[in-house]
Design an enzyme around this catalytic site. Structure first.
Site, PDB file in Angstrom:
ATOM      1  N   GLN A  29       0.823  -1.208   0.000  1.00  0.00           N
ATOM      2  CA  GLN A  29       0.000   0.000   0.000  1.00  0.00           C
ATOM      3  C   GLN A  29       0.857   1.258   0.000  1.00  0.00           C
ATOM      4  OE1 GLN A  29      -2.196  -0.507   3.703  1.00  0.00           O
ATOM      5  NE2 GLN A  29      -0.311  -1.261   4.622  1.00  0.00           N
ATOM      6  N   GLU A 104       1.110  -8.228  11.862  1.00  0.00           N
ATOM      7  CA  GLU A 104       0.946  -7.147  10.890  1.00  0.00           C
ATOM      8  C   GLU A 104       1.626  -7.553   9.592  1.00  0.00           C
ATOM      9  OE1 GLU A 104       0.376  -4.297   8.546  1.00  0.00           O
ATOM     10  OE2 GLU A 104      -0.406  -3.815  10.557  1.00  0.00           O
ATOM     11  N   ASP A 159      -7.658  -4.959  13.952  1.00  0.00           N
ATOM     12  CA  ASP A 159      -7.472  -3.528  13.705  1.00  0.00           C
ATOM     13  C   ASP A 159      -7.112  -3.376  12.234  1.00  0.00           C
ATOM     14  OD1 ASP A 159      -6.869  -0.870  13.691  1.00  0.00           O
ATOM     15  OD2 ASP A 159      -5.238  -0.976  15.152  1.00  0.00           O
ATOM     16  N   SER A 160      -8.144  -3.404  11.398  1.00  0.00           N
ATOM     17  CA  SER A 160      -7.945  -3.456   9.952  1.00  0.00           C
ATOM     18  C   SER A 160      -8.391  -2.157   9.296  1.00  0.00           C
ATOM     19  CB  SER A 160      -8.749  -4.614   9.362  1.00  0.00           C
ATOM     20  OG  SER A 160     -10.128  -4.293   9.368  1.00  0.00           O
ATOM     21  N   THR A 161      -8.183  -2.083   7.986  1.00  0.00           N
ATOM     22  CA  THR A 161      -8.737  -0.988   7.212  1.00  0.00           C
ATOM     23  C   THR A 161     -10.242  -1.207   7.036  1.00  0.00           C
ATOM     24  OG1 THR A 161      -8.049  -2.168   5.223  1.00  0.00           O
ATOM     25  CG2 THR A 161      -6.588  -0.451   6.029  1.00  0.00           C
ATOM     26  N   PRO A 166      -9.790  -4.867  -0.559  1.00  0.00           N
ATOM     27  CA  PRO A 166      -9.045  -6.057  -0.143  1.00  0.00           C
ATOM     28  C   PRO A 166      -9.349  -6.507   1.281  1.00  0.00           C
ATOM     29  CG  PRO A 166      -7.609  -4.476  -1.230  1.00  0.00           C
ATOM     30  CD  PRO A 166      -8.917  -3.790  -1.020  1.00  0.00           C
TER      31      PRO A 166
END
Length: 284
Positions: A29, A104, A159-161, A166
């Site tokens: 990203q 992560e 704790d994600s987007t 995706p």
């Protein structure tokens, strides 16, 4: 200068920017870090706001402490994502935690956060040096890691987007089944699940997927600085944990700024039409 994150239907959340600290493309990203006029540093991943330095606890506290305080004795905790270190920082404030693992996938996010953001209070550096006795950092795929650890964790925090693109895999029924199997017989799972108003369909889909898997599912919202609030969170329970009740005595040791354990019930205030959508039986 300004930075605006645009949400669906032309809704934007913006900050006045005094300088750009860095912009780098990782394997996964684009990572940007800015200095804002009034909120300290701003971390952006692929164009979406992750946190602002002055206000990040308005996200990390409700993500971590309600589930930690609802569990009768969380000893082993898994954090998926959370490369800025804020979530794990809050987890380790609980004395009952014997071991916490953060997985992560993007090492560059951790490195940028450790060098420039520094909300972790030195935690990430200690993890890299393997000097944190109660926690470990694994750079890798959290989904695969979770699959390999059955009945291993008391609490799992994702704790994600946002639940689009995706990251949608992290809100699927298959992912929730893996999470359920990774929890001990009495365990609790939480994920952020997007803007209540602007990601309502995604929230509804994730909620119904969770209901097919967990013994109980709860939803709540919280006003998060930098997000299109109110922001939603979903909680899945394995076993007989009652998420509406928390350990107030343990909470007194935390000295929190945003989440108020003495007003835990206010978490569940959500717009009427959203509540009715969530409580409606899904179409088969």
């Amino acid at each position: 200068m300004e930075f605006i994150e645009w949400y669906p239907r032309g809704y934007g959340v913006g900050f006045k920017i005094t300088s750009k600290i860095l912009e780098v493309q990782s394997e996964y990203q684009k990572i940007e870090l800015y200095e804002t006029e009034g909120f300290g540093k701003l971390l952006v991943l692929d164009g979406t706001v992750q946190l602002v330095e002055d206000g990040e606890k308005s996200y990390h506290e409700p993500l971590v402490h309600p589930v930690m305080l609802a569990h009768p004795g969380p000893r082993r905790v898994l954090v998926i994502g959370g490369g800025d270190g804020g979530t794990l920082r809050e987890v380790l404030r609980h004395k009952s935690v014997e071991h916490a693992t953060m997985v992560e996938i993007d090492k560059k996010v951790v490195e940028v956060s450790m060098e420039h953001l520094k909300i972790d209070e030195g935690l990430l550096e200690r993890l890299f040096r393997k000097e944190e006795p109660r926690a470990e950092l694994i750079i890798g795929d959290g989904v695969e890691y979770m699959k390999a650890h059955k009945e291993h964790f008391d609490v799992i925090i994702v704790d994600s987007t946002d639940p689009v693109g995706p990251a949608k895999l992290l809100f699927s029924e298959e992912f929730y089944r893996n999470a359920y199997e990774a929890l001990n017989k009495k365990g609790i799972y939480i994920t952020q699940s997007g803007s209540v108003y602007l990601f309502t369909d995604e929230l509804l889909e994730a909620y119904n997927n969770m209901k097919r898997v967990f013994d109980k599912v709860y939803y709540f919202s919280f006003p998060v600085i930098g997000y299109a609030s109110p922001w939603s969170f979903l909680v899945g329970v394995k076993g007989d944990i009652d998420f509406t009740k928390i350990d107030i005595e343990r909470a007194k040791e935390l000295e929190l700024e945003y989440y108020d354990p003495e007003r835990h019930e206010t978490l569940f205030q959500i717009p009427k039409y959203v509540r009715e959508l969530l409580e409606k039986e899904p179409k088969s």
